[in-house]
Design a protein around this motif. Structure first.
Motif, PDB file in Angstrom:
ATOM      1  N   ASN B  72       0.314  -5.910  -6.341  1.00 48.51           N
ATOM      2  CA  ASN B  72      -0.327  -7.448  -5.584  1.00 48.51           C
ATOM      3  C   ASN B  72      -0.103  -7.614  -4.057  1.00 48.51           C
ATOM      4  O   ASN B  72      -0.948  -8.028  -3.436  1.00 48.51           O
ATOM      5  CB  ASN B  72       0.674  -8.651  -6.486  1.00 48.51           C
ATOM      6  N   ARG B 144      -5.507 -13.656  -6.703  1.00 50.86           N
ATOM      7  CA  ARG B 144      -5.254 -12.830  -5.357  1.00 50.86           C
ATOM      8  C   ARG B 144      -6.184 -13.331  -3.923  1.00 50.86           C
ATOM      9  O   ARG B 144      -5.710 -13.302  -3.302  1.00 50.86           O
ATOM     10  CB  ARG B 144      -5.104 -11.401  -5.605  1.00 50.86           C
ATOM     11  N   THR B 227      -0.047 -12.639 -10.697  1.00 52.95           N
ATOM     12  CA  THR B 227      -0.416 -12.374  -9.367  1.00 52.95           C
ATOM     13  C   THR B 227       0.860 -12.451  -8.452  1.00 52.95           C
ATOM     14  O   THR B 227       0.621 -12.292  -7.065  1.00 52.95           O
ATOM     15  CB  THR B 227      -1.374 -13.281  -8.945  1.00 52.95           C
TER      16      THR B 227
END
Lengths: 327, 280
Positions: B72, B144, B227
């Motif tokens: 991530n 994201r 995320t």
């Protein structure tokens, strides 16, 4: 910062003829700089300016968890949130004022130390010696480390029972009768300053080091011929040459430290000890933990107003000082 | 400074040694503790490990989903960097090569956003992202994408400012030569200005990546379990009842090595970029 104060003589990048491209109208050419700026402007609007305006509006609303789904429908409350924030006889205002003072002292200490260490190290490393490259890499490492990795390591060192600091102070040197707490109570302020200085001074070092490279060597050589010692060379050549960059550097360091959230958040978690209750953490706590977003926004607006005021006064005073020094 | 006197040499030696000690101490603690068995970090602090083990480096991946956080962070910081640098190059080119209405307002406004306390626009931005999600179905909150969008603007002001300075230092004669050869403005930017400004662009990219890789405040609000980035994820070790400090140190080291190595490799560009642009 010269580029803001002294615009370079304008010279349009006009394209005489423009042979290989289809001719474009005057309008197209005039629009080009705006097109180039468009992405930056849109992004700044979306992420900074619109939220800021919204934040200011929210500070005039009664925004608790009941209204958070649809903030626009929250009732207006006029200046109530501000009254709450600056009523220094009530707990909320008193705590805010306390947090503000803590942040002021913290910023002055941290900025002063970062600047002093950074400038000293950069001056000492201006001339080549063996191992300079290696030392420079080492000195820049704290700045390159992600905040959380650096601060978690310090949090480990400051642990009461299994940390390095107490091991040295208590077990090895016997300086304290008891193992002191570092992340709770009064000592937490010292811990915070140490961590902030450790993490941030390399930035001052980096900037000053870059600025020193712009000072012509001939100045030092001429001064040496005239009989000026090292100390005088630093006072008469190095420091005056650094003045413009110092003006920006100190301001940037101040704004960063004053708004600092990352250091205390990783060091202490969501609620900082009273002695190290920096303003960002305090506002975060007041809005996200107690769900009073209106009051939190009012506090943020007050913070912004304070920073604007300080910046304006600072720039006015230092710019006048510079002009006077040049005359 | 030719002919350095002895007192200066000694002062330098003492100061730099002490400073190096201060800088090294946490780095030593991080590295040595990451190789210690658990009993070494649970009890009284030990300067030297009772035995070396790589166990922490194996365990960190299971205690918290570190690999996911890592991916991530890589995606978010990488994308934010690419976008931020691209946007900054266009903006800086416009400011350095054109005289137009609003040019000064633009530079001053962009720079002054550096001053905003993050806490002021955290909640509004959060609400904007939630509302955009409700209206259009584009998930910015918790995704994201939202984080990329946020982070790229964090590095934008400094990047634009530094690149303006850098572009100013590129002789306009080059632009004019390109124009005579039939390059349009964009062609000049792509073929002349950008190649000449590579050190400045690299410096700005390093800065943008570091900013995104290290940010904590917005990551703590704007991410969910899927995320989550390293900056928040790493605290997963430290907030449990039992803190496995050797694993925390190992994880800290693992997430730091790529960024520190990259920074140190590219630091001369950053210094050159600062020298040519910002500090002039």
């Amino acid at each position: 910062m010269t580029l803001l104060t002294e615009a370079t003589p304008g010279r349009r990048a006009t394209r005489p003829g423009g042979r290989s491209l289809p001719p474009r109208g005057r309008l197209g050419r005039a629009a080009l700089p705006y097109l180039l700026l468009l992405p930056a402007v849109l992004l700044e609007l979306l992420v900074h300016l619109v939220p800021m305006v919204m934040g200011i509006l929210m500070s005039f609303k009664e925004l608790t968890q009941f209204y958070i789904r649809d903030w626009a429908s929250a009732p207006w409350t006029g200046l109530d949130n501000y009254r709450l924030a600056v009523d220094f006889n009530a707990p909320v205002g008193r705590d805010l004022l306390h947090s503000f003072w803590v942040t002021c002292v913290f910023s002055v200490l941290a900025v002063g130390l970062c600047w002093l260490i950074g400038v000293t190290a950069a001056i000492f490393m201006q001339e080549g010696f063996r191992g300079r490259g290696l030392l420079r890499a080492l000195f820049l490492t704290p700045y390159a480390l992600p905040v959380y990795a650096a601060v978690i390591t310090w949090a480990f060192m400051f642990q009461r029972d299994n940390g390095l600091v107490n091991h040295v102070l208590h077990d090895q040197l016997g300086l304290t009768a008891e193992r002191p707490f570092w992340l709770l109570g009064g000592n937490s302020f010292a811990a915070l300053v140490i961590v902030a200085v450790w993490k941030t001074w390399p930035f001052a070092f980096l900037v000053v080091m870059a600025a020193l490279q712009n000072i012509p060597r001939e100045l030092y050589e001429a001064a040496a011929i005239d009989g000026a010692g090292v100390w005088q060379q630093i006072r008469k050549i190095t420091m005056p040459s650094l003045r413009p960059i110092n003006q920006v550097l100190v301001l940037v360091l101040f704004l960063w430290t004053f708004n600092d959230f990352n250091n205390p958040y990783v060091l202490f978690g969501k609620s900082a000890p009273e002695a190290a209750d920096l303003i960002s953490i305090h506002i975060y706590q007041s809005s996200f933990v107690t769900w009073n977003f209106g009051a939190g926004s009012a506090m943020s607006v007050l913070l912004l107003a304070f920073l604007l005021l300080v910046t304006t006064v600072y720039l006015l005073v230092t710019s006048r000082g510079r002009r006077a020094a040049r005359a | 400074m030719p002919s350095i006197p002895a007192w200066f040499r000694w002062a330098r030696r003492v100061f730099l040694t002490l400073l190096a000690g201060f800088v090294l101490l946490p780095l030593y603690v991080m590295a040595s503790s990451s190789l210690k068995p658990l009993q070494d970090v649970a009890g009284q602090f030990r300067w030297l490990p009772s035995g070396l083990t790589i166990r922490p480096y194996i365990d960190i991946w299971d205690t918290v989903p570190l690999a996911r956080y890592f991916v991530n962070s890589l995606i978010v910081a990488g994308a934010a960097t690419v976008c931020s640098v691209t946007v900054a190059v266009f903006a800086a080119y416009a400011v350095s090569r054109y005289r137009f209405r609003g040019r000064r307002i633009f530079t001053v406004t962009v720079l002054s956003t550096q001053m905003f306390p993050g806490i002021l626009f955290l909640l509004p931005l959060f609400l904007i992202y939630v509302n955009i999600g409700n209206l259009t179905g584009i998930a910015l909150y918790g995704s994201r994408g939202g984080l990329i969008l946020t982070y790229l603007t964090f590095s934008l002001p400094f990047s634009i400012w530094m690149l303006i300075g850098y572009f100013e230092s590129i002789p306009r004669a080059l632009d004019e030569a390109a124009a005579v050869d039939g390059c349009g403005p964009i062609g000049t930017l792509a073929r002349i200005v950008v190649p000449a400004a590579v050190p400045g662009i690299v410096a700005v990219a390093v800065y943008a990546f570091m900013t995104a890789w290290g940010e904590v405040l917005f990551a703590s609000i704007m991410t969910n379990d899927v995320t989550r980035t390293l900056s928040v994820g790493l605290q997963g070790y430290a907030t449990q009842n039992d803190v496995y400090w050797n694993q925390v140190m190992a994880a800290s080291l693992v997430v730091s090595v790529p960024i520190v190595a990259g920074f140190l490799l590219l630091q001369r560009y950053l210094i050159a970029g600062l020298t040519a642009g910002a500090v002039k």
